[in-house]
Scaffold this motif. Structure first.
Motif, PDB file in Angstrom:
ATOM      1  N   VAL A   1       0.979  -1.254  -0.228  1.00  0.00           N
ATOM      2  CA  VAL A   1       0.051   0.018  -0.134  1.00  0.00           C
ATOM      3  C   VAL A   1       1.358   1.165   0.291  1.00  0.00           C
ATOM      4  CG1 VAL A   1      -1.581   1.117   1.577  1.00  0.00           C
ATOM      5  CG2 VAL A   1      -2.456  -0.964   1.019  1.00  0.00           C
ATOM      6  N   LYS A   2       1.200   1.130   0.764  1.00  0.00           N
ATOM      7  CA  LYS A   2       3.041   2.321   0.791  1.00  0.00           C
ATOM      8  C   LYS A   2       3.387   2.881  -0.657  1.00  0.00           C
ATOM      9  CE  LYS A   2       3.793   1.913   5.833  1.00  0.00           C
ATOM     10  NZ  LYS A   2       4.496   2.160   6.790  1.00  0.00           N
ATOM     11  N   ASP A   3       4.071   1.229  -1.335  1.00  0.00           N
ATOM     12  CA  ASP A   3       4.651   1.552  -2.623  1.00  0.00           C
ATOM     13  C   ASP A   3       3.265   1.873  -3.124  1.00  0.00           C
ATOM     14  OD1 ASP A   3       7.241   0.112  -1.612  1.00  0.00           O
ATOM     15  OD2 ASP A   3       6.429  -1.375  -3.098  1.00  0.00           O
TER      16      ASP A   3
ATOM     17  N   TYR B   1       0.895   6.758  -6.715  1.00  0.00           N
ATOM     18  CA  TYR B   1      -0.249   8.087  -6.734  1.00  0.00           C
ATOM     19  C   TYR B   1      -1.023   8.118  -5.416  1.00  0.00           C
ATOM     20  CZ  TYR B   1       0.495   4.792 -11.048  1.00  0.00           C
ATOM     21  OH  TYR B   1       0.931   4.391 -11.850  1.00  0.00           O
ATOM     22  N   ALA B   2      -1.010   9.354  -5.541  1.00  0.00           N
ATOM     23  CA  ALA B   2      -0.787   9.837  -3.984  1.00  0.00           C
ATOM     24  C   ALA B   2      -2.347   9.991  -4.176  1.00  0.00           C
ATOM     25  CB  ALA B   2      -0.340  11.444  -4.075  1.00  0.00           C
TER      26      ALA B   2
ATOM     27  N   PRO C   1      -6.342  11.697   2.797  1.00  0.00           N
ATOM     28  CA  PRO C   1      -4.950  11.481   3.807  1.00  0.00           C
ATOM     29  C   PRO C   1      -5.097  10.135   4.730  1.00  0.00           C
ATOM     30  CG  PRO C   1      -6.357  13.813   4.645  1.00  0.00           C
ATOM     31  CD  PRO C   1      -7.176  13.301   3.036  1.00  0.00           C
ATOM     32  N   ASP C   2      -6.738  10.217   4.382  1.00  0.00           N
ATOM     33  CA  ASP C   2      -6.876   8.979   5.307  1.00  0.00           C
ATOM     34  C   ASP C   2      -7.795   7.403   4.480  1.00  0.00           C
ATOM     35  OD1 ASP C   2      -9.706   9.646   4.248  1.00  0.00           O
ATOM     36  OD2 ASP C   2     -10.931   9.325   6.073  1.00  0.00           O
ATOM     37  N   SER C   3      -7.330   7.906   2.908  1.00  0.00           N
ATOM     38  CA  SER C   3      -7.580   6.310   1.863  1.00  0.00           C
ATOM     39  C   SER C   3      -6.299   5.999   1.115  1.00  0.00           C
ATOM     40  CB  SER C   3      -8.566   7.436   0.946  1.00  0.00           C
ATOM     41  OG  SER C   3      -7.728   8.387  -0.288  1.00  0.00           O
ATOM     42  N   VAL C   4      -6.450   5.175   0.675  1.00  0.00           N
ATOM     43  CA  VAL C   4      -5.134   4.261   0.092  1.00  0.00           C
ATOM     44  C   VAL C   4      -5.418   3.750  -1.447  1.00  0.00           C
ATOM     45  CG1 VAL C   4      -3.754   3.680   2.405  1.00  0.00           C
ATOM     46  CG2 VAL C   4      -5.761   1.807   1.001  1.00  0.00           C
ATOM     47  N   LEU C   5      -4.808   2.964  -1.970  1.00  0.00           N
ATOM     48  CA  LEU C   5      -5.243   2.572  -3.726  1.00  0.00           C
ATOM     49  C   LEU C   5      -6.155   3.867  -4.315  1.00  0.00           C
ATOM     50  CD1 LEU C   5      -6.195  -1.060  -2.803  1.00  0.00           C
ATOM     51  CD2 LEU C   5      -4.412  -0.240  -3.081  1.00  0.00           C
TER      52      LEU C   5
END
Length: 245
Positions: free
Chosen positions: A201-203, A208-209, A213-217
């Motif tokens: 997820v960090k990669d 893709y920022a 701020p509270d989301s990923v993917l």
């Protein structure tokens, strides 16, 4: 303004219209953008008339240009803007695609802009942008893969391009998620890499920022590129883009 209005449920749209009209001190224009005006629109029109005594109007979005000969100036302006943003000299840029005048795909401004961007990027790489509008997504996505490879080689990503493509595939299907749901999605659809989902997820966020701020993917944008990526990753096509079984 409501984007993708056809994906909203009718009650939510009605609540929006009620809130906007009840507290307004001046006339308010509510613009709903949608890909089609199907049954959802008919239901909304009926209830808006019944609840608010208003008659919504449907407006068809026509092509940006009315004549094929008008596409060339738009293409040239798009090239100029992309070249300025990427700090590329405009002079060495290639000629417009051969089908710009004849191919109706260029009626869509997104196709025209994707082609202009591809031509600017091709000038940077001293390569040739595709003339066929159907191959534009594959060309631009190949550059994404190259970007992942360079970050991986520099040690900025644990995930290699193969793993990043699989993470992007999941992101394309789920859209932005919370961190907990994002890592759970990667665990449910395992990526071919022995890394913890939190690391993956960090990669992904390096490339893709997140929009929040509270989301990923975060998926690819524009949506057409995201949809074409899903299609190109699936086996069965003959484009110059590696599918993943």
């Amino acid at each position: 303004m409501v984007d993708y209005a056809q994906e909203w449920d009718t009650d939510s749209l009605l609540r929006l219209i009620h809130d906007m009209s009840s507290c307004a001190t001046a006339p308010v224009l509510i613009l709903l953008l949608a890909r089609s005006a199907g049954m959802w629109w008919q239901m909304l029109v009926s209830r808006v008339f019944r609840n608010f005594d208003m008659v919504p109007e449907a407006l068809r979005l026509e092509p940006l240009v009315s004549r094929p000969s008008d596409r060339a100036p738009l293409f040239s302006e798009a090239v100029r803007q992309f070249a300025a943003a990427l700090e590329v000299p405009v002079a060495p840029l290639a000629c417009p695609p051969s089908g710009l005048q004849d191919n109706s795909a260029y009626d869509q401004v997104l196709t025209l802009h994707m082609s202009a961007l591809a031509h600017v990027l091709a000038a940077v790489q001293d390569s040739t942008a595709p003339d066929d509008p159907d191959k534009l997504s594959a060309y631009l996505l190949a550059r994404e893969c190259d970007h992942w490879a360079r970050l991986h080689e520099r040690g900025l990503l644990r995930a290699d391009p193969n793993a990043m493509a699989q993470i992007m595939y999941i992101a394309a299907l789920t859209g932005p998620l919370s961190h907990a749901d994002g890592t759970a999605a990667l665990e449910a659809a395992p990526v071919e890499l022995w890394e913890h989902p939190g690391r993956l997820v960090k990669d992904h966020s390096v490339c893709y920022a997140p929009s929040r701020p509270d989301s990923v993917l975060e998926p690819l944008y524009p949506d057409r590129l995201n949809e074409d990526f899903l299609a190109l990753m699936a086996p069965g096509h003959d484009c110059a883009f590696p599918a993943d079984p």
